[in-house]
Design a protein around this motif. Structure first.
Motif, PDB file in Angstrom:
ATOM      1  N   PRO A 139       1.109   7.450  51.141  1.00 37.10           N
ATOM      2  CA  PRO A 139       0.413   7.905  49.932  1.00 37.10           C
ATOM      3  C   PRO A 139       0.652   9.397  49.696  1.00 37.10           C
ATOM      4  CG  PRO A 139      -1.043   6.585  51.307  1.00 37.10           C
ATOM      5  CD  PRO A 139       0.184   6.853  52.124  1.00 37.10           C
ATOM      6  N   THR A 140       0.914   9.763  48.456  1.00 41.54           N
ATOM      7  CA  THR A 140       1.239  11.148  48.137  1.00 41.54           C
ATOM      8  C   THR A 140       0.090  11.862  47.445  1.00 41.54           C
ATOM      9  OG1 THR A 140       2.175  10.635  45.960  1.00 41.54           O
ATOM     10  CG2 THR A 140       3.669  10.508  47.869  1.00 41.54           C
ATOM     11  N   PHE A 141       0.067  13.173  47.586  1.00 46.19           N
ATOM     12  CA  PHE A 141      -0.912  13.992  46.885  1.00 46.19           C
ATOM     13  C   PHE A 141      -0.786  13.818  45.375  1.00 46.19           C
ATOM     14  CE2 PHE A 141      -1.250  17.386  50.457  1.00 46.19           C
ATOM     15  CZ  PHE A 141      -2.279  16.682  51.039  1.00 46.19           C
ATOM     16  N   ALA A 142       0.457  13.740  44.888  1.00 52.51           N
ATOM     17  CA  ALA A 142       0.671  13.637  43.449  1.00 52.51           C
ATOM     18  C   ALA A 142      -0.011  12.405  42.873  1.00 52.51           C
ATOM     19  CB  ALA A 142       2.167  13.613  43.147  1.00 52.51           C
ATOM     20  N   ASN A 143       0.116  11.283  43.570  1.00 49.76           N
ATOM     21  CA  ASN A 143      -0.485  10.043  43.103  1.00 49.76           C
ATOM     22  C   ASN A 143      -2.010  10.167  43.037  1.00 49.76           C
ATOM     23  OD1 ASN A 143       0.133   6.962  42.692  1.00 49.76           O
ATOM     24  ND2 ASN A 143      -1.601   7.022  44.084  1.00 49.76           N
ATOM     25  N   THR A 144      -2.606  10.726  44.092  1.00 51.02           N
ATOM     26  CA  THR A 144      -4.060  10.892  44.127  1.00 51.02           C
ATOM     27  C   THR A 144      -4.529  11.875  43.064  1.00 51.02           C
ATOM     28  OG1 THR A 144      -4.086  10.445  46.499  1.00 51.02           O
ATOM     29  CG2 THR A 144      -6.011  11.563  45.586  1.00 51.02           C
ATOM     30  N   ALA A 145      -3.836  12.997  42.935  1.00 56.66           N
ATOM     31  CA  ALA A 145      -4.233  14.009  41.956  1.00 56.66           C
ATOM     32  C   ALA A 145      -4.151  13.471  40.530  1.00 56.66           C
ATOM     33  CB  ALA A 145      -3.354  15.245  42.113  1.00 56.66           C
ATOM     34  N   GLN A 146      -3.108  12.701  40.242  1.00 53.70           N
ATOM     35  CA  GLN A 146      -2.974  12.127  38.908  1.00 53.70           C
ATOM     36  C   GLN A 146      -4.120  11.166  38.599  1.00 53.70           C
ATOM     37  OE1 GLN A 146       0.951  10.417  39.019  1.00 53.70           O
ATOM     38  NE2 GLN A 146       1.958  12.425  39.044  1.00 53.70           N
ATOM     39  N   ARG A 147      -4.457  10.332  39.557  1.00 56.72           N
ATOM     40  CA  ARG A 147      -5.556   9.378  39.345  1.00 56.72           C
ATOM     41  C   ARG A 147      -6.857  10.114  39.052  1.00 56.72           C
ATOM     42  NH1 ARG A 147      -8.736   5.654  37.826  1.00 56.72           N
ATOM     43  NH2 ARG A 147      -9.246   3.855  39.157  1.00 56.72           N
ATOM     44  N   LEU A 148      -7.149  11.152  39.823  1.00 57.02           N
ATOM     45  CA  LEU A 148      -8.409  11.852  39.675  1.00 57.02           C
ATOM     46  C   LEU A 148      -8.454  12.732  38.431  1.00 57.02           C
ATOM     47  CD1 LEU A 148      -8.956  12.689  43.429  1.00 57.02           C
ATOM     48  CD2 LEU A 148     -10.482  11.292  42.019  1.00 57.02           C
ATOM     49  N   MET A 149      -7.357  13.384  38.089  1.00 56.02           N
ATOM     50  CA  MET A 149      -7.350  14.227  36.906  1.00 56.02           C
ATOM     51  C   MET A 149      -7.437  13.405  35.622  1.00 56.02           C
ATOM     52  SD  MET A 149      -7.261  17.642  37.422  1.00 56.02           S
ATOM     53  CE  MET A 149      -8.823  17.122  38.124  1.00 56.02           C
ATOM     54  N   ARG A 150      -6.788  12.254  35.598  1.00 55.42           N
ATOM     55  CA  ARG A 150      -6.898  11.391  34.417  1.00 55.42           C
ATOM     56  C   ARG A 150      -8.317  10.842  34.278  1.00 55.42           C
ATOM     57  NH1 ARG A 150      -1.130   8.250  35.477  1.00 55.42           N
ATOM     58  NH2 ARG A 150       0.201   9.985  34.812  1.00 55.42           N
ATOM     59  N   PHE A 151      -8.913  10.495  35.404  1.00 52.48           N
ATOM     60  CA  PHE A 151     -10.304  10.031  35.381  1.00 52.48           C
ATOM     61  C   PHE A 151     -11.217  11.162  34.904  1.00 52.48           C
ATOM     62  CE2 PHE A 151     -14.453   9.400  37.435  1.00 52.48           C
ATOM     63  CZ  PHE A 151     -14.771   8.131  36.977  1.00 52.48           C
TER      64      PHE A 151
END
Length: 395
Positions: free
Chosen positions: A157-169
């Motif tokens: 799992p990458t930081f980019a994937n997590t950050a994108q999910r949370l910022m879009r939310f």
């Protein structure tokens, strides 16, 4: 066993230079990108067993238990395939990049059509370079995006994937600004960069980035600076890169509220899973914070099957090996002769893995379906479930 092929061994091979740094969950950092054609890969006869090489650090004293868990998960995945057959051979990298490169070349010489592993980013980079000119793809267990690309994919799992999910939310919840609090080390810098990119993509303004060194004074200074940005510039959220298991996390969750970032009016967001530290939930900054989780039902189902097969709980990284086999098996079961090519591996519909849906991206990174969770009354509550397919909500 693989049949031993007799191609001419490469007489000359470029030296593999690597710059190692600490990274997450037994995955180190290296800044040398691998090379090779993204659409490339060997043709196979899907009616015959696919020869897969598993590269793990079996003789590395520190990583040996992880290596065994990865091998166990690989064999469990193979036993659960429907319509595809895998012929597995395990190679010991000893946790060393030069050994990983040699073992990758040996595996290909012995008939491997795809490589699963290695564990460490530096070793995965070396392995990818070793076999790139033969068109063999490497599905590594690293989560370091700096090694992804060419013939090397990262399953972690990458930081980019997590950050994108949370910022879009966050954007959907009306949050338009953020201050980033990050450690001044390699993971912290990667996390900061991922949040900045995700915020820009979501239309959220980054008002400030406050870094700290791991000390009471360093964390306090960063917390005070972040608090000033909240009070003076009106930052609506504070995004913390720090791993929940790090000693800085409890300090931040105490110091940030004391510094002006009131958690009742400022949204706290975590880049890592906070559920692994339930003791944090007693701290002022934890109540109402957001972080991501995988599909817990699927994760628990895998944990139970693994425990039933091996009489022990799986290591947290074990599922990555299962996912690699799941992707290979899903493509081969369709009768695809191109199942091991980059074009097939990066199909837009992705695959169903241990912790939910995931897909490999054309840049060698991955995207995973994640749930958004929060803390209410010291309990984890799911705010937005993990998506079960690509293209819908959650991506």
């Amino acid at each position: 066993m693989f049949a031993v092929l007799t191609p001419m061994r490469k007489a000359l091979r470029p030296a593999v230079a690597v710059l190692a740094a600490a990274w997450l969950a037994a995955c180190d950092a290296t800044m040398i990108p691998s090379v090779g054609g993204r659409a490339g890969g060997p043709k196979i006869d899907p009616s015959k067993p696919i020869r897969v090489a598993l590269l793990v650090p079996k003789s590395d004293a520190g990583a040996g238990p992880v290596a065994q868990a990865l091998e166990n998960a690989t064999r469990l995945a193979i036993s659960e395939l429907n319509g595809a057959k895998i012929e597995l051979k395990v190679y010991d990298t000893a946790g060393n990049s030069s050994t990983a490169a040699a073992q990758a070349q040996r595996a290909v010489d012995e008939g491997a059509k795809v490589i699963l592993g290695p564990l460490f980013g530096e070793a995965a980079n070396a392995a990818g370079l070793a076999v790139a000119d033969e068109g063999i793809n490497v599905l590594s267990f690293s989560n370091n995006p700096s090694i992804a690309g060419g013939n090397v994919f990262v399953l972690g799992p990458t930081f980019a994937n997590t950050a994108q999910r949370l910022m879009r939310f966050a954007k959907r919840q009306g949050k338009d600004s953020v201050v980033i609090v990050h450690s001044n080390d390699v993971p912290g810098q990667f996390g900061k960069g991922a949040i900045e990119q995700a915020a820009t993509s979501a239309g959220i303004q980054v008002l400030s980035s406050e870094g700290y060194t791991l000390s009471v004074e360093g964390v306090s200074t960063a917390a005070q600076a972040a608090g000033r940005v909240v009070q003076q510039a009106g930052a609506e959220s504070v995004f913390i890169t720090t791993d929940a298991t790090n000693a800085a996390m409890p300090m931040l969750l105490n110091m940030l509220p004391d510094s002006g970032a009131n958690p009742t009016t400022t949204q706290y967001i975590g880049l890592t899973r906070w559920d692994v530290r339930p003791d944090l939930f007693d701290l002022p900054g934890a109540e109402g914070a957001w972080f991501t989780l995988p599909n817990k039902a699927q994760q628990e189902a895998f944990n139970n099957r693994y425990a039933s097969a091996y009489s022990t709980a799986p290591h947290p990284l074990a599922g990555l090996a299962y996912d690699g086999i799941a992707a290979i098996g899903a493509l081969a079961s369709q009768g695809r002769g191109d199942a091991l090519t980059g074009k097939a591996l990066t199909r837009s519909t992705g695959f169903n893995g241990v912790s939910g849906v995931f897909r490999l991206m054309s840049d060698g990174t991955n995207q995973r379906g994640l749930a958004v969770a929060t803390v209410r009354n010291k309990q984890v509550v799911i705010l937005d479930p993990a998506p079960t397919s690509f293209g819908g909500a959650g991506f």
